[in-house]
Design a protein around this motif. Structure first.
Motif, mmCIF file in Angstrom:
data_model
loop_
_atom_site.group_PDB
_atom_site.id
_atom_site.type_symbol
_atom_site.label_atom_id
_atom_site.label_comp_id
_atom_site.label_asym_id
_atom_site.label_seq_id
_atom_site.Cartn_x
_atom_site.Cartn_y
_atom_site.Cartn_z
ATOM 1 N N ALA A 250 -40.653 -49.409 42.533
ATOM 2 C CA ALA A 250 -42.013 -48.848 42.325
ATOM 3 C C ALA A 250 -42.985 -49.528 42.377
ATOM 4 C CB ALA A 250 -41.908 -48.201 40.728
ATOM 5 N N ARG A 253 -43.397 -49.854 46.111
ATOM 6 C CA ARG A 253 -43.661 -48.856 46.964
ATOM 7 C C ARG A 253 -45.050 -48.179 46.665
ATOM 8 N NH1 ARG A 253 -39.905 -43.030 47.043
ATOM 9 N NH2 ARG A 253 -41.131 -41.963 48.426
ATOM 10 N N TRP A 254 -45.623 -48.444 45.370
ATOM 11 C CA TRP A 254 -46.768 -47.893 44.931
ATOM 12 C C TRP A 254 -47.442 -49.086 44.340
ATOM 13 C CZ3 TRP A 254 -42.405 -45.053 43.546
ATOM 14 C CH2 TRP A 254 -42.181 -44.061 44.103
ATOM 15 N N VAL A 276 -40.568 -45.060 34.985
ATOM 16 C CA VAL A 276 -39.622 -45.479 35.636
ATOM 17 C C VAL A 276 -38.281 -44.819 35.092
ATOM 18 C CG1 VAL A 276 -38.115 -47.749 35.914
ATOM 19 C CG2 VAL A 276 -40.579 -47.571 36.058
ATOM 20 N N TYR A 280 -36.762 -42.330 38.108
ATOM 21 C CA TYR A 280 -35.397 -43.132 38.918
ATOM 22 C C TYR A 280 -34.122 -42.561 38.110
ATOM 23 C CZ TYR A 280 -38.436 -45.904 41.599
ATOM 24 O OH TYR A 280 -39.279 -46.478 42.344
ATOM 25 N N PHE A 327 -44.559 -40.373 41.459
ATOM 26 C CA PHE A 327 -44.345 -41.347 40.555
ATOM 27 C C PHE A 327 -45.549 -41.619 39.842
ATOM 28 C CE2 PHE A 327 -44.358 -45.907 38.887
ATOM 29 C CZ PHE A 327 -43.138 -45.874 37.991
#
Length: 419
Positions: A250, A253-254, A276, A280, A327
């Protein structure tokens, strides 16, 4: 009504199987068959409340043998109901809540700080594997289980294998069975030696408490069952390596979330850990058995029917979570989360129900280690970070490769950590 067996489709579709059935079914109850047994699928906070009421659903007849032989063990607390469950659960609660949480986090943070020095130098390390070793070392020291440093990698591999094989067939499943059998024998022998007086357990440690525990019948646990429950203390703790690897995924990605974590914002780190766990995939659903003829949302649930609670579907339900496939840790900032809303580790009352007694430890460890990971200076080399929803339990394909240079603590802005 003729209902075909869906077991093959579960293995083919993974986490998407039950949500897919629900999308294609009018109403709130899915009718199916699983492993030859009639089953119904439910989803939502009220469904969770219904599921975790022991007057409706019991767990002990519903856990399939492959899950008992890999993930939880035969005779485990997960297989009990009623007073037997409450007495055994109280033992776990005495260990895994309150001061026990902070103590375990402290041991694990020390293990992390010791380990990261060995990662430096620019070589590639797999976060999933290294986190499993850190967690193994930390939880065994905390639990009073004697473990030489040289034995940590093998134990970490067995504990992750036991988790990795619960939702699969083939080699992964058989590795999980062998790993559990090997570790039950090891810990069962340890319990026997303590009871014989050959060695002592640190007073108040998990090893001491489980070895001395008496069940509702007043009897000591059989050494094999004591070993099962010791594994059910250390195995879920080591399974936090899944969530920590997802946390790294995460952050990569972010990357906008990285700075607050690196700067030690505890409130944001707690919200990040919750997101999370929601976003996920880990457990796709939980199963129980209807204790009598029941009704849910106006539909009949026959006595003895399997009742499936859709965990993945509920954690991604737009009626409960705005933009559920985005997210967004801020969704947990200042929001009250009901006992049946966020259910990656079960729902209901932590002390008396079937909610995982290690949930508080999972959240605390994930929060602490995520902040430590965010403060680490590392690069992310090219790799396969895909997460297949057909694989149960899911994980990034590469395990999350990191390259850690000699300078361990990050002073760079978060954007430079994208790899």
């Amino acid at each position: 009504m003729l209902v075909l067996d869906d077991t093959l489709f579960l293995f083919l579709e993974g986490y998407g199987w039950l949500p897919g059935l629900r999308r294609r079914t009018p109403g709130q109850v899915v009718h199916t068959r699983l492993l030859g047994r009639r089953a119904v699928g439910l989803c939502g906070p009220e469904a969770a409340r219904f599921f975790y009421d022991e007057d409706h659903v019991v767990r002990h007849p519903a856990l399939p043998e492959p899950v008992k032989s890999t993930l939880v063990g035969h005779g485990a607390v997960h297989t009990l109901d009623g007073v037997d469950h409450r007495v055994r659960k109280a033992m776990f609660m005495s260990l895994l809540t309150g001061e026990g949480v902070a103590s375990l986090v402290t041991h694990t943070e020390a293990a992390w700080d010791e380990a990261v020095g060995s990662w430096a130098g620019g070589r590639h390390v797999v976060l999933f594997d290294e986190a499993a070793k850190v967690l193994t070392r930390g939880v065994c020291q905390w639990a009073g289980i004697p473990l030489d440093s040289a034995d940590v990698p093998a134990l970490a591999a067995d504990l992750t294998a036991a988790v990795d094989g619960f939702g699969s067939g083939g080699p992964r499943h058989w590795r999980a069975r062998l790993a559990r059998a090997r570790r039950e024998a090891w810990l069962g022998n340890l319990v026997r030696r303590i009871r014989e007086g050959a060695i002592t357990a640190p007073p108040g440690s998990a090893l001491d408490v489980v070895t001395r525990h008496r069940d509702a019948d007043g009897k000591l646990l059989d050494p094999r069952v004591a070993a099962v429950e010791l594994l059910n203390v250390i195995r879920p703790t080591v399974a936090v390596c899944w969530f920590l690897t997802f946390a790294a995924h995460a952050m990569h990605r972010w990357p906008a979330h990285h700075a607050a974590l690196r700067d030690g914002d505890a409130a944001f780190a707690e919200a990040f850990a919750q997101e999370v766990r929601r976003f996920y995939p880990f457990a796709p659903f939980v199963a129980g058995k209807a204790v009598r003829e029941l009704s849910w949302a106006g539909e009949r649930i026959p006595e003895g029917c399997l009742v499936l609670l859709d965990i993945y579907g509920q954690n991604h339900d737009s009626r409960l979570w705005k933009e559920p496939y985005t997210f967004d840790p801020t969704r947990f900032m200042g929001r009250h989360i009901g006992a049946y809303d966020l259910i990656p580790q079960g729902g209901g009352d932590l002390a008396t129900g079937h909610r995982c007694p290690g949930e508080e430890i999972t959240k605390a460890l994930l929060q602490a280690l995520t902040m430590r990971l965010a403060s680490l200076n590392y690069d992310v080399p090219p790799q396969d970070l895909a997460i297949s929803l057909r694989r149960i339990p899911a994980r990034p394909a590469s395990g999350f490769l990191m390259a850690v240079p000699s300078r361990l603590i990050s002073t760079r802005p978060a954007s430079s950590l994208q790899g």
